[in-house]
Scaffold this motif. Structure first.
Motif, short mmCIF file in Angstrom:
data_model
loop_
_atom_site.label_atom_id
_atom_site.label_comp_id
_atom_site.label_asym_id
_atom_site.label_seq_id
_atom_site.Cartn_x
_atom_site.Cartn_y
_atom_site.Cartn_z
N TYR A 1 0.55 -0.75 0.16
CA TYR A 1 -0.14 -0.14 0.27
C TYR A 1 0.80 1.01 0.10
CZ TYR A 1 -4.63 -2.24 0.11
OH TYR A 1 -5.99 -3.04 0.30
N PRO B 1 13.93 11.73 -1.54
CA PRO B 1 12.70 10.95 -2.59
C PRO B 1 12.10 9.79 -2.30
CG PRO B 1 14.60 10.39 -3.21
CD PRO B 1 14.74 10.82 -1.33
N LEU B 2 10.73 10.57 -3.55
CA LEU B 2 9.69 9.15 -3.12
C LEU B 2 9.51 8.96 -4.80
CD1 LEU B 2 6.87 11.41 -1.49
CD2 LEU B 2 8.33 9.71 -0.13
N ILE B 3 8.75 7.90 -4.71
CA ILE B 3 8.17 7.38 -6.25
C ILE B 3 6.88 8.14 -6.92
CG2 ILE B 3 7.36 5.68 -7.43
CD1 ILE B 3 9.83 4.02 -5.11
N THR C 1 10.62 -0.16 -10.58
CA THR C 1 10.73 1.84 -10.62
C THR C 1 12.43 1.81 -11.41
OG1 THR C 1 9.86 2.00 -8.62
CG2 THR C 1 11.06 3.72 -9.08
N ILE D 1 14.94 5.03 -11.89
CA ILE D 1 15.21 6.51 -11.72
C ILE D 1 15.80 7.30 -12.26
CG2 ILE D 1 17.30 8.21 -10.36
CD1 ILE D 1 15.15 5.58 -8.32
N LEU E 1 16.71 16.77 -6.34
CA LEU E 1 17.84 16.00 -7.57
C LEU E 1 17.29 15.73 -8.33
CD1 LEU E 1 17.58 12.43 -5.49
CD2 LEU E 1 20.08 14.52 -5.27
N PRO F 1 5.23 6.83 -1.17
CA PRO F 1 6.06 6.06 -0.65
C PRO F 1 5.38 4.57 0.22
CG PRO F 1 5.93 7.73 0.85
CD PRO F 1 5.16 7.88 -0.47
N GLU G 1 8.20 -4.49 -1.95
CA GLU G 1 7.95 -3.47 -2.37
C GLU G 1 8.99 -3.66 -4.01
OE1 GLU G 1 9.44 -3.86 -0.01
OE2 GLU G 1 8.78 -2.29 1.66
N VAL H 1 14.05 -1.29 -7.41
CA VAL H 1 14.89 0.36 -7.93
C VAL H 1 16.37 0.18 -8.87
CG1 VAL H 1 15.48 2.12 -7.38
CG2 VAL H 1 13.40 1.31 -5.95
N LEU I 1 19.53 -0.50 -7.57
CA LEU I 1 19.21 0.11 -5.63
C LEU I 1 18.95 -0.77 -4.98
CD1 LEU I 1 19.07 4.07 -6.86
CD2 LEU I 1 21.38 2.58 -6.94
N ASP J 1 18.89 1.54 -1.52
CA ASP J 1 18.41 1.01 0.01
C ASP J 1 17.38 2.07 0.71
OD1 ASP J 1 19.52 -1.54 0.44
OD2 ASP J 1 19.65 -0.98 2.62
N LEU K 1 21.06 7.73 0.33
CA LEU K 1 21.86 8.73 -1.02
C LEU K 1 22.17 10.08 -0.89
CD1 LEU K 1 19.19 9.02 -3.96
CD2 LEU K 1 17.73 8.84 -0.95
O1 TXA Z 1 6.16 -0.97 -4.36
C1 TXA Z 1 6.89 0.02 -4.21
O2 TXA Z 1 7.70 1.04 -4.73
C2 TXA Z 1 5.85 1.08 -3.11
C3 TXA Z 1 4.72 1.47 -3.79
C4 TXA Z 1 3.83 2.36 -3.43
O3 TXA Z 1 4.56 2.15 -5.19
N1 TXA Z 1 6.23 2.36 -2.78
C5 TXA Z 1 8.00 2.17 -2.47
O4 TXA Z 1 8.19 3.70 -1.81
O5 TXA Z 1 8.56 1.46 -1.38
P1 TXA Z 1 9.56 4.27 -0.52
O6 TXA Z 1 9.21 5.81 -0.50
O7 TXA Z 1 8.98 3.65 0.56
O8 TXA Z 1 10.67 3.62 -1.38
C6 TXA Z 1 11.22 4.68 -2.11
C7 TXA Z 1 12.51 4.74 -2.92
C8 TXA Z 1 13.36 4.26 -2.28
O9 TXA Z 1 14.99 4.01 -1.49
C9 TXA Z 1 13.80 5.75 -2.00
O10 TXA Z 1 15.25 6.08 -1.58
C10 TXA Z 1 14.59 5.58 -3.80
O11 TXA Z 1 13.00 4.64 -3.87
N2 TXA Z 1 14.34 6.67 -4.66
C11 TXA Z 1 13.36 7.13 -4.78
N3 TXA Z 1 14.04 8.24 -5.49
C12 TXA Z 1 15.09 8.81 -6.01
C13 TXA Z 1 16.26 9.14 -6.38
N4 TXA Z 1 15.41 10.08 -7.50
N5 TXA Z 1 17.30 8.92 -6.63
C14 TXA Z 1 17.15 7.04 -6.43
N6 TXA Z 1 16.91 6.14 -5.45
C15 TXA Z 1 15.05 7.29 -5.08
#
Ligand code: TXA
Ligand code: MG
Length: 332
Positions: free
Chosen positions: A33, A59-61, A93, A95, A112, A139, A177, A180, A191, A218, A230
């Motif tokens: 979720y 940073p968020l997805i 995901t 980047i 970023l 996230p 998750e 990435v 990553l 991570d 990061l």
């Molecule tokens: O499965 C998933 O990916 C879930 C669902 C909701 O889509 N979302 C998720 O988001 O796990 P979150 O925020 O918990 O994890 C996002 C990951 C983190 O490890 C973050 O560091 C990496 O993605 N990330 C996000 N933007 C980045 C960027 N611009 N450069 C490097 N890493 C990034």
């Protein structure tokens, strides 16, 4: 009060209207979720960090529905398109490099020049994105430091009232998750391991896709040492914290009223020319300040400024994350 609504067309419409108004929605995806907000609305994105109790801005997805939508916000290479064709929609995901005119909040990327993008396959997530018509930053919908939620009950347990609506749609199929993959270098690397394996990726690209777990991709929730996190955007001019006045040559990043602030060179801060002064929030609104933080640091980061003087930000709520970022900026 959090409203928990069974996912169907009417409740999805309702959730979309909450998102349009800057609110937060617990969104089912095939992985876990997510805690969704309008990715173009900085104040809404700021609420995500506060709800998660994240002491830092990570940073968020960004979630969208089509490759065309991805192309609107980020640059795509031939490799990226191959990965997209093989694994999207699904638990991957990427980047990518942000486009300047992408319209996304700077806070989504923590300042970023890159952005994490995913096209989910879950029908409710897709219907919600479709109903909104804008990308959703999301996230995992858990408090920082706890496990990712795979049922609506987990979301309630972890976030309580911090989320406006939860679209309940059973347990997540993948339960882990997304993988990435950093696609911004010469060759893609992983990553964060996830639903799609290194072998899957290598097979699709016809080349080895290595892990780069030390880079801090991570999940920041699980990272112990901040050094593992990061890289963040760092201004090239010095940052001076808790400023109560402005030295000659300094730019001012203000919070709240500057009516009584003086310039050491003589005169008052209110008379600073545009270009030397940015207001994080004139009213002392921490959400507004968070939303403005990265864009304004960037705007004041000019060689003609000897430093960026930043006024005191209260260490409460999302102010904790703002101060964490500012302290890092002041150190570098
Ligand atoms: O499965 C998933 O990916 C879930 C669902 C909701 O889509 N979302 C998720 O988001 O796990 P979150 O925020 O918990 O994890 C996002 C990951 C983190 O490890 C973050 O560091 C990496 O993605 N990330 C996000 N933007 C980045 C960027 N611009 N450069 C490097 N890493 C990034
Ligand atoms: Mg997470």
């Amino acid at each position: 009060m959090t409203r928990i609504l069974a996912a169907h067309s009417k409740s999805i419409e309702e959730a979309a209207s909450v998102l349009r108004g800057g609110g937060l929605v617990g969104m089912p995806t095939e992985t876990v979720y997510g805690l969704a907000a309008n990715a173009c609305d900085g104040k809404a994105v700021a609420r995500i960090f506060e709800a998660k109790g994240r002491p830092q801005f990570n940073p968020l997805i960004v979630h969208v529905n089509t490759l065309d939508n991805v192309a609107q916000i980020a640059e795509l290479t031939a490799h990226d398109i191959t990965l997209a064709q093989n694994f999207w929609p699904g638990p991957l995901t990427m980047i990518l490099r942000r486009k300047d005119d992408c319209g996304l909040s700077d806070l989504v990327s923590a300042g970023l020049p890159t952005v994490a993008v995913r096209i989910p396959s879950h029908k409710t997530a897709r219907a919600l994105i479709q109903a909104c018509g804008f990308p959703l930053a999301a996230p995992s919908a858990n408090k920082s430091g706890s496990l990712s939620p795979t049922t609506p009950a987990h979301v309630v347990q972890s976030l309580g009232d911090a989320v406006d609506v939860i679209l309940a749609d059973g347990a997540c199929a993948v339960g882990l998750e997304s993988t990435v993959v950093d696609c911004t270098g010469d060759a893609p690397c992983i990553l964060r391991p996830g639903g799609i394996t290194a072998e899957d990726l290598s097979g699709a690209l016809g080349m080895d896709v290595p892990y780069d777990l030390g880079a801090g991709g991570d999940d920041a929730d699980a990272v112990k040492s901040p050094g593992q996190l990061l890289k963040h955007y760092a201004p090239s001019v010095p940052v001076r914290l808790n400023a109560v006045d402005v030295a000659a040559g300094e730019a001012l990043l203000s919070f709240g009223s500057i009516k009584f602030m003086a310039l050491k060179e003589g005169g008052a801060a209110v008379d600073l020319p545009e270009g030397r002064l940015s207001h994080l929030s004139k009213d002392g609104d921490l959400y507004e300040a968070a939303a403005n933080l990265f864009a304004m640091m960037r705007a004041l980061d000019k060689p003609e400024h000897t430093a960026i003087a930043v006024m005191n930000i209260p260490e409460t709520g999302i102010g904790v994350a703002i101060n964490d970022r500012l302290r890092r900026a002041a150190q570098s």
